[in-house]
Design a protein around this motif. Sequence first.
Motif, PDB file in Angstrom:
ATOM      1  N   SER A  17       0.889  -1.289  -0.078  1.00 53.09           N
ATOM      2  CA  SER A  17       0.098  -0.016  -0.060  1.00 53.09           C
ATOM      3  C   SER A  17       0.786   1.269   0.165  1.00 53.09           C
ATOM      4  O   SER A  17       2.027   1.179   0.490  1.00 53.09           O
ATOM      5  CB  SER A  17      -0.849   0.121   1.189  1.00 53.09           C
ATOM      6  N   LEU A  18       0.438   2.386  -0.649  1.00 53.55           N
ATOM      7  CA  LEU A  18       1.186   3.486  -0.784  1.00 53.55           C
ATOM      8  C   LEU A  18       0.302   4.745  -0.244  1.00 53.55           C
ATOM      9  O   LEU A  18      -1.038   4.899  -0.890  1.00 53.55           O
ATOM     10  CB  LEU A  18       1.643   3.664  -2.026  1.00 53.55           C
ATOM     11  N   LYS A  19       0.654   5.652   0.368  1.00 51.91           N
ATOM     12  CA  LYS A  19      -0.093   6.825   0.945  1.00 51.91           C
ATOM     13  C   LYS A  19      -0.206   7.673  -0.271  1.00 51.91           C
ATOM     14  O   LYS A  19       1.234   8.106  -0.445  1.00 51.91           O
ATOM     15  CB  LYS A  19       0.665   7.105   2.367  1.00 51.91           C
ATOM     16  N   PRO A  20      -1.404   8.071  -0.377  1.00 45.72           N
ATOM     17  CA  PRO A  20      -1.272   9.156  -1.561  1.00 45.72           C
ATOM     18  C   PRO A  20      -0.968  10.544  -0.910  1.00 45.72           C
ATOM     19  O   PRO A  20      -1.185  10.785   0.339  1.00 45.72           O
ATOM     20  CB  PRO A  20      -2.781   9.113  -2.036  1.00 45.72           C
ATOM     21  N   SER A  21      -0.742  11.399  -1.631  1.00 43.03           N
ATOM     22  CA  SER A  21      -0.433  12.777  -1.347  1.00 43.03           C
ATOM     23  C   SER A  21      -1.454  13.548  -0.601  1.00 43.03           C
ATOM     24  O   SER A  21      -2.770  13.205  -1.210  1.00 43.03           O
ATOM     25  CB  SER A  21       0.236  13.691  -2.522  1.00 43.03           C
ATOM     26  N   LEU A  24      -4.490  15.121  -2.770  1.00 45.96           N
ATOM     27  CA  LEU A  24      -5.244  14.381  -3.596  1.00 45.96           C
ATOM     28  C   LEU A  24      -6.683  14.284  -3.665  1.00 45.96           C
ATOM     29  O   LEU A  24      -7.669  14.477  -4.570  1.00 45.96           O
ATOM     30  CB  LEU A  24      -4.419  12.996  -3.809  1.00 45.96           C
ATOM     31  N   TRP A  25      -7.117  14.186  -2.356  1.00 41.20           N
ATOM     32  CA  TRP A  25      -8.422  14.283  -2.144  1.00 41.20           C
ATOM     33  C   TRP A  25      -9.238  15.574  -2.346  1.00 41.20           C
ATOM     34  O   TRP A  25     -10.275  15.591  -2.919  1.00 41.20           O
ATOM     35  CB  TRP A  25      -8.905  13.793  -0.496  1.00 41.20           C
ATOM     36  N   GLU A  27      -8.146  17.687  -4.639  1.00 36.07           N
ATOM     37  CA  GLU A  27      -8.167  17.801  -6.091  1.00 36.07           C
ATOM     38  C   GLU A  27      -9.124  17.063  -6.649  1.00 36.07           C
ATOM     39  O   GLU A  27     -10.043  17.685  -7.273  1.00 36.07           O
ATOM     40  CB  GLU A  27      -6.930  17.293  -6.781  1.00 36.07           C
ATOM     41  N   LEU A  28      -9.406  15.866  -6.224  1.00 37.55           N
ATOM     42  CA  LEU A  28     -10.710  15.016  -6.438  1.00 37.55           C
ATOM     43  C   LEU A  28     -11.910  15.540  -6.160  1.00 37.55           C
ATOM     44  O   LEU A  28     -13.118  15.514  -6.890  1.00 37.55           O
ATOM     45  CB  LEU A  28     -10.493  13.570  -6.025  1.00 37.55           C
ATOM     46  N   GLU A  29     -12.025  16.272  -4.898  1.00 34.42           N
ATOM     47  CA  GLU A  29     -13.234  17.042  -4.394  1.00 34.42           C
ATOM     48  C   GLU A  29     -13.753  18.161  -5.400  1.00 34.42           C
ATOM     49  O   GLU A  29     -14.919  18.438  -5.638  1.00 34.42           O
ATOM     50  CB  GLU A  29     -13.175  17.265  -3.135  1.00 34.42           C
ATOM     51  N   LYS A  31     -12.859  18.359  -8.448  1.00 32.93           N
ATOM     52  CA  LYS A  31     -13.345  17.720  -9.796  1.00 32.93           C
ATOM     53  C   LYS A  31     -14.682  17.385  -9.785  1.00 32.93           C
ATOM     54  O   LYS A  31     -15.563  17.610 -10.692  1.00 32.93           O
ATOM     55  CB  LYS A  31     -12.489  16.664 -10.118  1.00 32.93           C
ATOM     56  N   LEU A  32     -14.960  16.613  -8.618  1.00 28.03           N
ATOM     57  CA  LEU A  32     -16.438  16.248  -8.309  1.00 28.03           C
ATOM     58  C   LEU A  32     -17.317  17.241  -8.272  1.00 28.03           C
ATOM     59  O   LEU A  32     -18.677  17.312  -8.867  1.00 28.03           O
ATOM     60  CB  LEU A  32     -16.640  15.271  -7.157  1.00 28.03           C
ATOM     61  N   GLU A  33     -17.158  18.608  -7.687  1.00 27.50           N
ATOM     62  CA  GLU A  33     -17.822  19.683  -7.639  1.00 27.50           C
ATOM     63  C   GLU A  33     -18.163  20.229  -8.957  1.00 27.50           C
ATOM     64  O   GLU A  33     -19.396  20.784  -9.174  1.00 27.50           O
ATOM     65  CB  GLU A  33     -17.322  20.479  -6.496  1.00 27.50           C
ATOM     66  N   SER A  35     -18.040  18.807 -11.689  1.00 25.87           N
ATOM     67  CA  SER A  35     -18.914  18.000 -12.472  1.00 25.87           C
ATOM     68  C   SER A  35     -20.360  17.921 -12.203  1.00 25.87           C
ATOM     69  O   SER A  35     -21.149  17.762 -12.845  1.00 25.87           O
ATOM     70  CB  SER A  35     -18.333  16.457 -12.431  1.00 25.87           C
ATOM     71  N   LEU A  36     -20.440  18.209 -10.795  1.00 22.32           N
ATOM     72  CA  LEU A  36     -21.928  18.469 -10.404  1.00 22.32           C
ATOM     73  C   LEU A  36     -22.699  19.735 -10.721  1.00 22.32           C
ATOM     74  O   LEU A  36     -23.876  19.702 -11.007  1.00 22.32           O
ATOM     75  CB  LEU A  36     -22.085  18.234  -8.826  1.00 22.32           C
TER      76      LEU A  36
END
Lengths: 220, 183
Positions: A17-21, A24-25, A27-29, A31-33, A35-36
């Motif tokens: 397992s590798l811990k993401p930076s 990252l969350w 950035e993803l959040e 992107k999700l906003e 898209s909504l």
Amino acid sequence: MKNDIYNNLKNRYEERSLKPSENLWEELEQKLETSLEKPKQSKKYYWFAAASLVLLLGIYSVFKMESPEVVEYSIMVKNKQETSEIIKTIENKDIIEEIIPKNITKTISENEEEKKLVAKKQEVEPKIIVEKIEEKPIIPSEKSPIDTKIVKELYVDNKLSNKEIETFVITEDLLFYIEAEKLKGKKSPQKQGFAIDLKKYEPQSIEILGISIYENKKKN
Amino acid sequence: MRLYIRKMNQILEHIFKQAKNKERQGQKAIFEMFSPKMLAIAQSYIGNLQDSEDVLMVAFYKVFTAIDSCKSAETFPYWLRKIVVNESISFIRKNKNIFYVDEDIPSDYQEETDEIIPVDVEQVLSEMPLGYKLIFNLAIFEDKKHSEIAEILNISEGTSKSQLSKAKKWLKNFILKQQKDEK
């Protein structure tokens, strides 16, 4: 035994397992906003488009109700040049109403008294119904006046169905249409209605089977 | 242990429902639960950690936007893993040139008997050539059949088999070399 090395490798692989930076969350959040938000905008756009379409249809229907209906009529004309000549005469001359009894074929006559009598007998609303023209031109030029060979078959039929009536011209409508066209100052030969001033094309005489049935006293 | 697994399943079911309802809390919980494992999987294909994180983000974005197509919380981890693997492979196909020559299995091909040798999986993944690694990972770690690998990588089944055979030979040589170096 032979697959043990791969099973061993797989077990170690599954434990990895590798811990993401940390961002990252976030950035993803973001992107999700974004898209909504997009579908909301598109929904608004569709609603606006639908509303404007309904509005346009409403305006169109209102204007259509207010504008006078032009009665369609048809006439068989084989010579286009003559059609244009006829149209020219319509603009300057009066219109002649023709009242012909039911199922009777007649030659063109100027005797208006006779026509009125026939009309009274038949108790028919004055309607020009259909003109079936033979290969000869509808209206001859002044040099070659109408003779007996030029025959018009004019029908009056009270029992016509509604659909058939639509294709005919009521004299009042025809007059109204011509007056409206004059006001507009437009000339559209394809759709423009016309009436025939038969006085201009009065025949000198009409003969049937060698018997003279009509003579133009005025010209003589 | 059973209690732990049971509790984990309950938590997963709860956050899966939240994520299905597009609740940010549930999505974040899923991301925190699965991202370390999924990042390791992506990295095993891609190699570069930065690119692997980019792929992971794309994969999770797809997961959260298409989560309605996943039926249950039980199947969710497998569904998520499949998306991560597919995204990793498509990243490699876009950004790295891999060219497989169509070839049948060599006539002398045999599954050799292997002894249990401790293997450093990190070293194997970093040293193995990319062409071999894709097929090796899919066959050994993802338990894909050759027909499935052929479909994923758009190659023939024969090529998939021969490449896996070569990857296994490479692994054997790699382990022998490591043993020699240790001695």
